[in-house]
Design a protein around this motif. Structure first.
Motif, PDB file in Angstrom:
ATOM      1  N   GLU B  71       9.965 -16.069  -1.487  1.00 17.13           N
ATOM      2  CA  GLU B  71       9.557 -14.765  -0.949  1.00 17.13           C
ATOM      3  C   GLU B  71       9.053 -13.824  -2.038  1.00 17.13           C
ATOM      4  O   GLU B  71       8.407 -12.835  -1.756  1.00 17.13           O
ATOM      5  CB  GLU B  71      10.741 -14.104  -0.232  1.00 17.13           C
ATOM      6  CG  GLU B  71      10.921 -14.570   1.209  1.00 17.13           C
ATOM      7  CD  GLU B  71       9.890 -13.961   2.150  1.00 17.13           C
ATOM      8  OE1 GLU B  71       9.824 -12.716   2.194  1.00 17.13           O
ATOM      9  OE2 GLU B  71       9.173 -14.708   2.823  1.00 17.13           O
ATOM     10  N   THR B  72       9.391 -14.107  -3.296  1.00  9.35           N
ATOM     11  CA  THR B  72       8.988 -13.216  -4.379  1.00  9.35           C
ATOM     12  C   THR B  72       7.671 -13.648  -5.018  1.00  9.35           C
ATOM     13  O   THR B  72       7.181 -13.006  -5.932  1.00  9.35           O
ATOM     14  CB  THR B  72      10.067 -13.140  -5.485  1.00  9.35           C
ATOM     15  OG1 THR B  72      10.140 -14.421  -6.136  1.00  9.35           O
ATOM     16  CG2 THR B  72      11.429 -12.778  -4.919  1.00  9.35           C
ATOM     17  N   TYR B  99       4.808 -13.094   6.824  1.00  6.81           N
ATOM     18  CA  TYR B  99       5.471 -12.642   5.584  1.00  6.81           C
ATOM     19  C   TYR B  99       6.160 -11.287   5.764  1.00  6.81           C
ATOM     20  O   TYR B  99       5.538 -10.324   6.192  1.00  6.81           O
ATOM     21  CB  TYR B  99       4.453 -12.502   4.453  1.00  6.81           C
ATOM     22  CG  TYR B  99       3.953 -13.809   3.908  1.00  6.81           C
ATOM     23  CD1 TYR B  99       4.710 -14.549   3.001  1.00  6.81           C
ATOM     24  CD2 TYR B  99       2.706 -14.304   4.294  1.00  6.81           C
ATOM     25  CE1 TYR B  99       4.238 -15.751   2.494  1.00  6.81           C
ATOM     26  CE2 TYR B  99       2.233 -15.503   3.800  1.00  6.81           C
ATOM     27  CZ  TYR B  99       3.004 -16.222   2.893  1.00  6.81           C
ATOM     28  OH  TYR B  99       2.534 -17.405   2.396  1.00  6.81           O
ATOM     29  N   ASP B 100       7.437 -11.242   5.399  1.00  3.74           N
ATOM     30  CA  ASP B 100       8.169  -9.973   5.413  1.00  3.74           C
ATOM     31  C   ASP B 100       7.595  -9.004   4.390  1.00  3.74           C
ATOM     32  O   ASP B 100       7.690  -7.795   4.539  1.00  3.74           O
ATOM     33  CB  ASP B 100       9.651 -10.212   5.061  1.00  3.74           C
ATOM     34  CG  ASP B 100      10.359 -10.956   6.180  1.00  3.74           C
ATOM     35  OD1 ASP B 100       9.854 -10.920   7.318  1.00  3.74           O
ATOM     36  OD2 ASP B 100      11.402 -11.588   5.895  1.00  3.74           O
ATOM     37  N   SER B 101       7.023  -9.562   3.323  1.00  2.00           N
ATOM     38  CA  SER B 101       6.554  -8.724   2.220  1.00  2.00           C
ATOM     39  C   SER B 101       5.151  -8.156   2.455  1.00  2.00           C
ATOM     40  O   SER B 101       4.588  -7.512   1.585  1.00  2.00           O
ATOM     41  CB  SER B 101       6.563  -9.535   0.925  1.00  2.00           C
ATOM     42  OG  SER B 101       5.825 -10.725   1.104  1.00  2.00           O
ATOM     43  N   ASN B 103       2.227  -5.824   3.249  1.00  2.00           N
ATOM     44  CA  ASN B 103       2.078  -4.374   3.169  1.00  2.00           C
ATOM     45  C   ASN B 103       0.777  -3.987   3.893  1.00  2.00           C
ATOM     46  O   ASN B 103      -0.314  -4.089   3.345  1.00  2.00           O
ATOM     47  CB  ASN B 103       2.035  -3.964   1.684  1.00  2.00           C
ATOM     48  CG  ASN B 103       1.945  -2.476   1.479  1.00  2.00           C
ATOM     49  OD1 ASN B 103       1.361  -1.759   2.288  1.00  2.00           O
ATOM     50  ND2 ASN B 103       2.527  -2.003   0.386  1.00  2.00           N
ATOM     51  N   ASP B 142       3.828  -7.618  -1.033  1.00  2.00           N
ATOM     52  CA  ASP B 142       4.679  -6.975  -2.033  1.00  2.00           C
ATOM     53  C   ASP B 142       5.582  -8.018  -2.671  1.00  2.00           C
ATOM     54  O   ASP B 142       6.697  -8.236  -2.234  1.00  2.00           O
ATOM     55  CB  ASP B 142       5.539  -5.889  -1.372  1.00  2.00           C
ATOM     56  CG  ASP B 142       4.751  -4.610  -1.187  1.00  2.00           C
ATOM     57  OD1 ASP B 142       3.883  -4.333  -2.035  1.00  2.00           O
ATOM     58  OD2 ASP B 142       5.006  -3.900  -0.201  1.00  2.00           O
ATOM     59  N   VAL B 143       5.053  -8.659  -3.673  1.00  2.00           N
ATOM     60  CA  VAL B 143       5.820  -9.732  -4.310  1.00  2.00           C
ATOM     61  C   VAL B 143       5.973  -9.434  -5.803  1.00  2.00           C
ATOM     62  O   VAL B 143       5.300  -8.560  -6.346  1.00  2.00           O
ATOM     63  CB  VAL B 143       5.107 -11.093  -4.139  1.00  2.00           C
ATOM     64  CG1 VAL B 143       5.240 -11.595  -2.714  1.00  2.00           C
ATOM     65  CG2 VAL B 143       3.648 -11.001  -4.559  1.00  2.00           C
TER      66      VAL B 143
END
Lengths: 122, 228
Positions: B71-72, B99-101, B103, B142-143
């Motif tokens: 996820e990062t 993706y949760d990240s 934006n 946003d990683v």
């Protein structure tokens, strides 16, 4: 600003020189706030780490100062400002001398031309 | 920090990566440079766990690749991953759902920045615009780490410039970026660290500014070590 950097000289050195030129020409004034590192990185299209290094160098030379969490500012120290100007002039003269020397002319030969060009340049 | 340690990758009997080790720091742009077919893409695929490695280890912030560490990291391959029949807008929605990240605000900004239209079909785009969509989809995540495979390859000079600009404008300072390229020109001043690869081996790894301290450009160093 869309400027090209010399590929064989550290970018941070070029950024510092550019600031010195702007200070010497009066484009940047003593006490004036510097852009944030991020802003400058975006403006110059370079890596923020490089800007960080340039700011560190300018701080080291006393050209800018930072108080607390405030944006960095250009120094108001006249001694440093005069030194910056002298340094730029010396660098430019050195470059001129280095370019002219191989042509083997005497100083007397170039003096009138130098004077004429100096006066006609705005 | 992404650590690639003694990685070996073989396809059959052919070694594509021979004991490859390097680190990519957070807050820095690391560039893997090599002539085509030297294993650059394989390294990125290995970091993303898309190809199994034969030996060695890859750590992301001291951890092996897991669902959490995955996820990062975002990977922008050189070919578009989404279905070409999608419109740009549909691809953005797909990414948002996946993706949760994601934006959304940044994605919309980038859409405007690149002057792309959400209703355009990806299959109808020029190569330059396809590359921009790729970059958009990656930069909108946003990683902590961003891996980009040949983001500047085979596209026109103006698109390359725009991508390089987006790169500096949207590059968060504490993000770690790894890009691969065989053409250094446009990104020379964006790079912190250079890793030169030749035939699956790292031949040199150096800081770009340190090379310039010695009056050498990145290409000068490439010429020294790659051209024999």
């Amino acid at each position: 600003m869309n400027q090209t950097f010399n590929k064989r000289e550290p970018v941070y050195v070029q950024v510092v020189r550019q600031f010195k030129e702007q200070v010497a020409s009066g484009e940047l004034l003593p006490g004036q706030e510097m852009p944030s590192r991020r802003e400058l990185a975006q403006k110059l299209k370079i890596n923020p780490n490089t800007v960080q290094r340039a700011y560190k160098e300018m701080e080291h030379e006393g050209l800018i100062y930072t108080e607390g969490n405030m944006p960095s500012k250009i120094t108001e120290d006249q001694k440093i400002l005069i030194k910056v100007k002298q340094e730029l002039v010396t660098e430019a003269v050195d470059a001129l001398v280095k370019a002219i020397k191989p042509i083997k002319v005497s100083f007397e030969e170039i003096e009138p031309l130098l004077k004429e060009r100096f006066m006609s340049e705005k | 920090m992404i650590e690639v340690k003694n990685v070996v990758k073989k396809y059959g009997r052919k070694s594509v990566l021979k004991d490859v080790s390097f680190t990519a720091q957070k807050g820095e742009v690391t560039c893997l440079i090599g002539i085509n077919g030297t294993g650059k893409t394989t390294i990125l695929n290995a970091i993303m766990n898309l190809v199994p490695i034969n030996s060695g280890e890859i750590l992301i912030d001291n951890q092996k690749l897991s669902k959490e560490s995955y996820e990062t990291v975002a990977f922008i391959p050189d070919t578009i991953i989404t279905m070409p029949s999608m419109t740009i807008g549909q691809a953005m929605t797909f990414m948002r759902d996946f993706y949760d990240s994601w934006n959304q605000e940044r994605a919309d900004e980038l859409l405007g920045f690149f002057r792309l239209k959400a209703e355009d079909k990806i299959s109808s785009l020029s190569k330059g615009n396809t590359a921009k969509v790729n970059i958009l989809l990656g930069l909108a995540l946003d990683v902590d780490y961003l891996l980009m495979d040949e983001p500047f390859s085979g596209i026109d000079v103006f698109s390359r410039e725009e991508i390089a600009n987006a790169f500096t404008d949207y590059l968060v300072e504490d993000k770690g970026v790894i890009i691969t390229t065989h053409e250094i020109g446009d990104v020379e001043h964006l790079i912190d660290h250079v890793v030169l690869i030749d035939e699956g081996t790292i031949v040199k790894s150096f800081a770009a500014e340190e090379a310039r301290e010695e009056g050498k450009s990145i290409v000068d160093i490439m010429r020294e070590v790659l051209v024999r």
